[in-house]
Design a protein around this motif. Sequence first.
Motif, PDB file in Angstrom:
ATOM      1  N   SER A  17      66.704  58.166  17.905  1.00 56.29           N
ATOM      2  CA  SER A  17      65.349  58.424  17.534  1.00 56.29           C
ATOM      3  C   SER A  17      65.942  59.907  17.815  1.00 56.29           C
ATOM      4  O   SER A  17      67.381  60.956  18.134  1.00 56.29           O
ATOM      5  N   LEU A  18      64.657  61.055  16.488  1.00 59.36           N
ATOM      6  CA  LEU A  18      64.725  62.320  16.249  1.00 59.36           C
ATOM      7  C   LEU A  18      63.900  62.995  16.409  1.00 59.36           C
ATOM      8  O   LEU A  18      62.632  62.152  15.537  1.00 59.36           O
ATOM      9  N   ARG A  19      63.628  64.275  16.569  1.00 60.20           N
ATOM     10  CA  ARG A  19      62.400  64.955  16.377  1.00 60.20           C
ATOM     11  C   ARG A  19      62.468  66.387  15.383  1.00 60.20           C
ATOM     12  O   ARG A  19      62.566  67.460  16.037  1.00 60.20           O
ATOM     13  N   LEU A  20      61.807  66.108  14.511  1.00 58.50           N
ATOM     14  CA  LEU A  20      61.407  66.792  13.443  1.00 58.50           C
ATOM     15  C   LEU A  20      60.555  68.366  14.218  1.00 58.50           C
ATOM     16  O   LEU A  20      59.215  67.783  14.079  1.00 58.50           O
ATOM     17  N   SER A  21      60.683  68.772  14.219  1.00 62.49           N
ATOM     18  CA  SER A  21      59.953  70.205  14.244  1.00 62.49           C
ATOM     19  C   SER A  21      60.037  71.438  13.034  1.00 62.49           C
ATOM     20  O   SER A  21      60.195  71.686  11.681  1.00 62.49           O
ATOM     21  N   CYS A  22      58.395  71.346  12.961  1.00 61.34           N
ATOM     22  CA  CYS A  22      58.160  72.553  11.303  1.00 61.34           C
ATOM     23  C   CYS A  22      57.129  73.909  11.992  1.00 61.34           C
ATOM     24  O   CYS A  22      56.195  73.317  11.704  1.00 61.34           O
ATOM     25  N   ALA A  23      57.934  74.144  12.195  1.00 60.03           N
ATOM     26  CA  ALA A  23      57.704  76.110  11.897  1.00 60.03           C
ATOM     27  C   ALA A  23      56.607  76.860  11.263  1.00 60.03           C
ATOM     28  O   ALA A  23      57.155  77.466  10.466  1.00 60.03           O
ATOM     29  N   ALA A  24      55.177  76.903  11.458  1.00 64.38           N
ATOM     30  CA  ALA A  24      54.707  78.270  10.322  1.00 64.38           C
ATOM     31  C   ALA A  24      53.979  79.717  10.889  1.00 64.38           C
ATOM     32  O   ALA A  24      53.788  79.577  11.858  1.00 64.38           O
ATOM     33  N   SER A  25      54.138  81.062   9.405  1.00 69.97           N
ATOM     34  CA  SER A  25      53.766  81.552   9.778  1.00 69.97           C
ATOM     35  C   SER A  25      52.595  81.811   9.470  1.00 69.97           C
ATOM     36  O   SER A  25      52.079  80.833   9.376  1.00 69.97           O
ATOM     37  N   GLY A  26      52.301  82.705  10.157  1.00 63.77           N
ATOM     38  CA  GLY A  26      51.127  83.204   9.974  1.00 63.77           C
ATOM     39  C   GLY A  26      50.169  82.944  10.475  1.00 63.77           C
ATOM     40  O   GLY A  26      50.210  81.787  12.110  1.00 63.77           O
ATOM     41  N   ARG A  27      48.437  82.769  10.622  1.00 56.02           N
ATOM     42  CA  ARG A  27      47.637  82.822  11.762  1.00 56.02           C
ATOM     43  C   ARG A  27      46.591  81.976  11.195  1.00 56.02           C
ATOM     44  O   ARG A  27      45.066  81.538  11.913  1.00 56.02           O
ATOM     45  N   THR A  28      46.957  81.414  10.283  1.00 53.34           N
ATOM     46  CA  THR A  28      45.208  80.459   9.774  1.00 53.34           C
ATOM     47  C   THR A  28      46.077  79.133   9.681  1.00 53.34           C
ATOM     48  O   THR A  28      45.935  78.114   9.062  1.00 53.34           O
ATOM     49  N   PHE A  29      47.403  78.891   9.930  1.00 54.03           N
ATOM     50  CA  PHE A  29      47.557  77.283  10.627  1.00 54.03           C
ATOM     51  C   PHE A  29      46.716  76.581  11.020  1.00 54.03           C
ATOM     52  O   PHE A  29      47.077  75.191  10.371  1.00 54.03           O
ATOM     53  N   SER A  30      45.280  76.672  11.506  1.00 56.08           N
ATOM     54  CA  SER A  30      45.113  75.682  12.099  1.00 56.08           C
ATOM     55  C   SER A  30      43.718  75.059  10.996  1.00 56.08           C
ATOM     56  O   SER A  30      43.153  73.987  10.775  1.00 56.08           O
ATOM     57  N   MET A  31      44.307  76.149   9.932  1.00 55.36           N
ATOM     58  CA  MET A  31      43.597  75.916   8.688  1.00 55.36           C
ATOM     59  C   MET A  31      43.669  74.812   7.942  1.00 55.36           C
ATOM     60  O   MET A  31      42.980  74.485   6.351  1.00 55.36           O
ATOM     61  N   TYR A  32      45.155  74.422   7.717  1.00 53.09           N
ATOM     62  CA  TYR A  32      46.085  73.625   6.660  1.00 53.09           C
ATOM     63  C   TYR A  32      46.093  72.367   6.942  1.00 53.09           C
ATOM     64  O   TYR A  32      45.967  72.031   8.738  1.00 53.09           O
ATOM     65  N   VAL A  33      45.803  71.448   6.404  1.00 56.56           N
ATOM     66  CA  VAL A  33      46.576  69.862   6.322  1.00 56.56           C
ATOM     67  C   VAL A  33      47.764  69.762   6.390  1.00 56.56           C
ATOM     68  O   VAL A  33      48.531  70.731   5.376  1.00 56.56           O
ATOM     69  N   MET A  34      48.599  69.188   7.600  1.00 54.66           N
ATOM     70  CA  MET A  34      49.875  69.405   6.987  1.00 54.66           C
ATOM     71  C   MET A  34      51.185  67.987   7.375  1.00 54.66           C
ATOM     72  O   MET A  34      49.889  67.456   7.262  1.00 54.66           O
ATOM     73  N   GLY A  35      51.805  68.012   6.462  1.00 58.02           N
ATOM     74  CA  GLY A  35      52.108  67.022   5.898  1.00 58.02           C
ATOM     75  C   GLY A  35      53.911  66.885   5.830  1.00 58.02           C
ATOM     76  O   GLY A  35      54.178  67.857   6.065  1.00 58.02           O
ATOM     77  N   TRP A  36      54.631  65.927   6.459  1.00 57.47           N
ATOM     78  CA  TRP A  36      55.897  65.395   5.933  1.00 57.47           C
ATOM     79  C   TRP A  36      56.299  64.829   5.410  1.00 57.47           C
ATOM     80  O   TRP A  36      55.630  63.065   4.361  1.00 57.47           O
ATOM     81  N   PHE A  37      57.332  65.205   4.371  1.00 55.26           N
ATOM     82  CA  PHE A  37      57.609  64.144   2.978  1.00 55.26           C
ATOM     83  C   PHE A  37      59.444  63.790   3.317  1.00 55.26           C
ATOM     84  O   PHE A  37      60.021  65.083   4.033  1.00 55.26           O
ATOM     85  N   ARG A  38      59.819  63.150   2.350  1.00 58.42           N
ATOM     86  CA  ARG A  38      61.472  63.021   2.153  1.00 58.42           C
ATOM     87  C   ARG A  38      61.557  62.433   0.961  1.00 58.42           C
ATOM     88  O   ARG A  38      60.986  62.209  -0.031  1.00 58.42           O
ATOM     89  N   GLN A  39      62.923  62.613   0.551  1.00 56.65           N
ATOM     90  CA  GLN A  39      63.845  63.096  -0.231  1.00 56.65           C
ATOM     91  C   GLN A  39      65.017  62.193  -0.495  1.00 56.65           C
ATOM     92  O   GLN A  39      66.092  63.449   0.192  1.00 56.65           O
ATOM     93  N   ALA A  40      65.712  60.801  -0.370  1.00 57.14           N
ATOM     94  CA  ALA A  40      66.908  60.526  -0.428  1.00 57.14           C
ATOM     95  C   ALA A  40      67.441  60.938  -1.762  1.00 57.14           C
ATOM     96  O   ALA A  40      66.879  60.863  -2.441  1.00 57.14           O
ATOM     97  N   PRO A  41      68.667  60.353  -1.667  1.00 58.45           N
ATOM     98  CA  PRO A  41      69.600  60.540  -3.076  1.00 58.45           C
ATOM     99  C   PRO A  41      69.381  59.778  -3.647  1.00 58.45           C
ATOM    100  O   PRO A  41      69.439  58.737  -3.613  1.00 58.45           O
ATOM    101  N   GLY A  42      68.864  60.354  -5.258  1.00 56.01           N
ATOM    102  CA  GLY A  42      68.660  59.781  -6.472  1.00 56.01           C
ATOM    103  C   GLY A  42      67.612  59.231  -6.667  1.00 56.01           C
ATOM    104  O   GLY A  42      67.146  58.320  -7.489  1.00 56.01           O
ATOM    105  N   LYS A  43      66.638  59.521  -5.850  1.00 55.38           N
ATOM    106  CA  LYS A  43      65.027  59.057  -5.418  1.00 55.38           C
ATOM    107  C   LYS A  43      63.844  60.106  -5.440  1.00 55.38           C
ATOM    108  O   LYS A  43      64.498  61.511  -4.966  1.00 55.38           O
TER     109      LYS A  43
END
Length: 118
Positions: A17-43
């Motif tokens: 297991s791993l847990r990724l975190s993503c910290a955002a700047s600014g005071r409008t974080f709650s206004m945004y939809v957040m997503g995770w994406f990934r890219q494997a080599p050659g894909k």
Amino acid sequence: QVHLVESGGGLVQAGGSLRLSCAASGRTFSMYVMGWFRQAPGKEREFVAAISRSGGNTHYADSVKGRFTISRDNAKNTVYLQMNSLKPADTAVYYCACGTTPAEYNYWGQGTQVTVSS
């Protein structure tokens, strides 16, 4: 402008297991939809998971459903991706992104490498 910084990537054995975190700047974080994406080599970059502004709705790619969990803490301006039962096929650079709608992500982080060994 929103600045996103991912962390938590690394090398893990299959089944781990791993847990990724993503910290955002600014005071409008709650206004945004957040997503995770990934890219494997050659894909192409692919969608992994998304979470609504309040955190009440989530959506996952079929390949990670039941293994990954996306969550957010609006008080900390942070979105998380808990990854369990990791497989070598999960090896990729993982990016977080935010947008005003799930169909359009306007800001992206620099990515964090996840490597799953067999």
